[in-house]
Enzyme design. Structure first.
Site, PDB file in Angstrom:
ATOM      1  N   ASN A  41       0.833  -1.215   0.000  1.00  0.00           N
ATOM      2  CA  ASN A  41       0.000   0.000   0.000  1.00  0.00           C
ATOM      3  C   ASN A  41       0.866   1.264   0.000  1.00  0.00           C
ATOM      4  O   ASN A  41       0.520   2.257  -0.628  1.00  0.00           O
ATOM      5  CB  ASN A  41      -0.947   0.005   1.199  1.00  0.00           C
ATOM      6  CG  ASN A  41      -2.155  -0.875   0.956  1.00  0.00           C
ATOM      7  OD1 ASN A  41      -3.057  -0.502   0.219  1.00  0.00           O
ATOM      8  ND2 ASN A  41      -2.158  -2.070   1.544  1.00  0.00           N
ATOM      9  N   ARG A  92       2.751   2.253  24.331  1.00  0.00           N
ATOM     10  CA  ARG A  92       2.182   2.687  23.042  1.00  0.00           C
ATOM     11  C   ARG A  92       2.200   4.205  22.932  1.00  0.00           C
ATOM     12  O   ARG A  92       2.497   4.769  21.878  1.00  0.00           O
ATOM     13  CB  ARG A  92       0.729   2.204  22.921  1.00  0.00           C
ATOM     14  CG  ARG A  92       0.558   0.718  22.789  1.00  0.00           C
ATOM     15  CD  ARG A  92      -0.927   0.375  22.563  1.00  0.00           C
ATOM     16  NE  ARG A  92      -1.184  -1.035  22.795  1.00  0.00           N
ATOM     17  CZ  ARG A  92      -0.937  -2.010  21.927  1.00  0.00           C
ATOM     18  NH1 ARG A  92      -0.431  -1.724  20.755  1.00  0.00           N
ATOM     19  NH2 ARG A  92      -1.199  -3.268  22.218  1.00  0.00           N
ATOM     20  N   ARG A 118      -0.042  -1.900  14.792  1.00  0.00           N
ATOM     21  CA  ARG A 118      -0.052  -1.509  16.203  1.00  0.00           C
ATOM     22  C   ARG A 118      -1.304  -0.692  16.453  1.00  0.00           C
ATOM     23  O   ARG A 118      -1.721   0.091  15.587  1.00  0.00           O
ATOM     24  CB  ARG A 118       1.160  -0.617  16.551  1.00  0.00           C
ATOM     25  CG  ARG A 118       2.494  -1.109  16.106  1.00  0.00           C
ATOM     26  CD  ARG A 118       3.030  -2.236  16.931  1.00  0.00           C
ATOM     27  NE  ARG A 118       3.042  -1.960  18.353  1.00  0.00           N
ATOM     28  CZ  ARG A 118       3.168  -2.917  19.290  1.00  0.00           C
ATOM     29  NH1 ARG A 118       3.261  -4.182  18.941  1.00  0.00           N
ATOM     30  NH2 ARG A 118       3.180  -2.609  20.572  1.00  0.00           N
ATOM     31  N   ILE A 119      -1.858  -0.847  17.641  1.00  0.00           N
ATOM     32  CA  ILE A 119      -2.974   0.024  18.025  1.00  0.00           C
ATOM     33  C   ILE A 119      -2.406   1.405  18.343  1.00  0.00           C
ATOM     34  O   ILE A 119      -1.389   1.510  19.040  1.00  0.00           O
ATOM     35  CB  ILE A 119      -3.720  -0.565  19.238  1.00  0.00           C
ATOM     36  CG1 ILE A 119      -4.451  -1.836  18.791  1.00  0.00           C
ATOM     37  CG2 ILE A 119      -4.703   0.444  19.830  1.00  0.00           C
ATOM     38  CD1 ILE A 119      -5.138  -2.578  19.912  1.00  0.00           C
ATOM     39  N   ASN A 134      -6.574   5.211   7.695  1.00  0.00           N
ATOM     40  CA  ASN A 134      -6.201   3.793   7.845  1.00  0.00           C
ATOM     41  C   ASN A 134      -6.828   2.983   6.707  1.00  0.00           C
ATOM     42  O   ASN A 134      -7.893   3.331   6.203  1.00  0.00           O
ATOM     43  CB  ASN A 134      -6.705   3.273   9.188  1.00  0.00           C
ATOM     44  CG  ASN A 134      -6.280   1.824   9.448  1.00  0.00           C
ATOM     45  OD1 ASN A 134      -5.130   1.459   9.208  1.00  0.00           O
ATOM     46  ND2 ASN A 134      -7.201   1.001   9.925  1.00  0.00           N
ATOM     47  N   HIS A 136      -8.147  -0.936   5.878  1.00  0.00           N
ATOM     48  CA  HIS A 136      -8.512  -2.167   6.594  1.00  0.00           C
ATOM     49  C   HIS A 136      -9.125  -3.153   5.598  1.00  0.00           C
ATOM     50  O   HIS A 136      -9.966  -2.764   4.778  1.00  0.00           O
ATOM     51  CB  HIS A 136      -9.517  -1.839   7.711  1.00  0.00           C
ATOM     52  CG  HIS A 136      -9.880  -3.031   8.536  1.00  0.00           C
ATOM     53  ND1 HIS A 136      -9.047  -3.544   9.503  1.00  0.00           N
ATOM     54  CD2 HIS A 136     -10.976  -3.835   8.507  1.00  0.00           C
ATOM     55  CE1 HIS A 136      -9.623  -4.600  10.054  1.00  0.00           C
ATOM     56  NE2 HIS A 136     -10.789  -4.802   9.475  1.00  0.00           N
ATOM     57  N   ASP A 172     -10.761   0.739  14.124  1.00  0.00           N
ATOM     58  CA  ASP A 172     -11.437   0.416  12.859  1.00  0.00           C
ATOM     59  C   ASP A 172     -12.894   0.917  12.827  1.00  0.00           C
ATOM     60  O   ASP A 172     -13.770   0.267  12.244  1.00  0.00           O
ATOM     61  CB  ASP A 172     -11.416  -1.111  12.587  1.00  0.00           C
ATOM     62  CG  ASP A 172     -10.001  -1.640  12.429  1.00  0.00           C
ATOM     63  OD1 ASP A 172      -9.133  -0.891  11.971  1.00  0.00           O
ATOM     64  OD2 ASP A 172      -9.764  -2.811  12.774  1.00  0.00           O
ATOM     65  N   GLU A 201      -7.346  -2.352  -2.434  1.00  0.00           N
ATOM     66  CA  GLU A 201      -6.755  -1.398  -1.477  1.00  0.00           C
ATOM     67  C   GLU A 201      -5.863  -0.400  -2.201  1.00  0.00           C
ATOM     68  O   GLU A 201      -5.853   0.792  -1.898  1.00  0.00           O
ATOM     69  CB  GLU A 201      -5.934  -2.140  -0.413  1.00  0.00           C
ATOM     70  CG  GLU A 201      -6.771  -2.945   0.550  1.00  0.00           C
ATOM     71  CD  GLU A 201      -5.941  -3.602   1.641  1.00  0.00           C
ATOM     72  OE1 GLU A 201      -6.538  -4.065   2.619  1.00  0.00           O
ATOM     73  OE2 GLU A 201      -4.698  -3.669   1.528  1.00  0.00           O
TER      74      GLU A 201
HETATM   75  C1  GRF Z   1      -3.314  -4.530   4.201  1.00  0.00           C
HETATM   76  O1  GRF Z   1      -4.098  -5.606   3.773  1.00  0.00           O
HETATM   77  C2  GRF Z   1      -4.100  -3.628   5.105  1.00  0.00           C
HETATM   78  O2  GRF Z   1      -5.464  -3.654   4.880  1.00  0.00           O
HETATM   79  C3  GRF Z   1      -3.815  -4.177   6.471  1.00  0.00           C
HETATM   80  O3  GRF Z   1      -2.480  -4.614   6.404  1.00  0.00           O
HETATM   81  C4  GRF Z   1      -2.168  -4.984   5.065  1.00  0.00           C
HETATM   82  C5  GRF Z   1      -0.868  -4.319   4.699  1.00  0.00           C
HETATM   83  O4  GRF Z   1      -0.349  -4.776   3.467  1.00  0.00           O
HETATM   84  N1  GRF Z   1      -4.060  -3.181   7.474  1.00  0.00           N
HETATM   85  P1  GRF Z   1       0.912  -4.055   2.845  1.00  0.00           P
HETATM   86  O5  GRF Z   1       2.004  -4.027   3.896  1.00  0.00           O
HETATM   87  O6  GRF Z   1       0.505  -2.668   2.437  1.00  0.00           O
HETATM   88  O7  GRF Z   1       1.308  -4.884   1.663  1.00  0.00           O
END
Ligand code: GRF
Length: 221
Positions: A41, A92, A118-119, A134, A136, A172, A201
């Site tokens: 991502n 944290r 991490r939270i 974020n 998800h 989330d 994503e």
């Molecule tokens: C993604 O699937 C995201 O939704 C989740 O962690 C994953 C991260 O993938 N929170 P990457 O490290 O971006 O490949």
């Protein structure tokens, strides 16, 4: 007005959603990204800035796991990065305080949690109100928390997906910016479903950043 590559150029590898509607800002947004793992991502964001329609630049990547894939990608893509290993921090909140200082020094406008495992605490959330995004791997509010893809498979849903949202204190649960639906196909396992969700994503996260930036610009006007 910045000039962007043709969003439908097959060389980009994927189509940009809503290509006509992407906003331009007074100046490119400065992004901070947080990642713990593979970093796909993170790379999608870099590509969206450099070759696509996202009017932003990657100011800094922060990773918490030394030598994770995201860090390797940052070196290859020549993006500044820093390691903030959570194991070196007492709590944290202490880690998040260090992140706030780091992103402040890098003068970032928006922070993206792109696979940050991490939270986060109010220390970070309150430093970036409406400016912390974020991604998800489920259609929220379904399947919050860990192993969202496994949760979806266990529940037997036929439609899953991913959500990009603003971060609030409840995990989330912040306001949704963009979602994409992904059908669960017969024979899907975690790996296969995750792959197809991640393709989505990589499309929606840059768009969510653009929308969050637009909200900021409108608020500032
Ligand atoms: C993604 O699937 C995201 O939704 C989740 O962690 C994953 C991260 O993938 N929170 P990457 O490290 O971006 O490949």
């Amino acid at each position: 007005m910045p000039e962007f590559a043709d969003p439908s150029d097959p060389a980009l590898g994927f189509q940009w959603p809503l290509s006509q509607a992407w906003p331009c800002f007074d100046r490119p947004l400065r992004l901070g990204v947080m990642a713990s793992g593979a970093g796909s991502n993170f790379e999608a964001l870099v590509r969206a800035c450099r070759q696509g329609p996202l009017d932003a630049e990657l100011a800094l990547l922060v990773v918490n796991n030394p030598h994770c894939g995201a860090q390797v990608r940052a070196r290859r893509l020549d993006v500044p990065w820093q390691l903030h290993d959570h194991r070196q921090h007492g709590s944290r909140a202490e880690l998040d305080g260090a992140l706030v200082r780091t992103f402040g020094e890098a003068r970032v406008d928006l922070v993206v949690m792109a696979g940050w495992m991490r939270i986060v605490t109010p220390v970070l959330i309150e430093a970036y109100p409406q400016r912390l995004v974020n991604i998800h791997p489920s259609l929220l509010p379904s399947f919050r928390g860990l192993d969202a893809v496994g949760q979806a498979l266990a529940a037997g849903v036929t439609l899953s997906g991913c959500s990009a949202h603003l971060v609030t204190a409840e995990v989330d649960a912040g306001p949704i910016l963009v979602q994409a639906a992904v059908p669960v196909l017969p024979g899907d396992d975690r790996r296969r479903l995750t792959e197809r969700i991640q393709e989505q994503e990589h499309r929606i996260l840059p768009l969510a950043v653009a929308l969050a930036g637009l909200r900021l610009q409108q608020e500032a006007a």
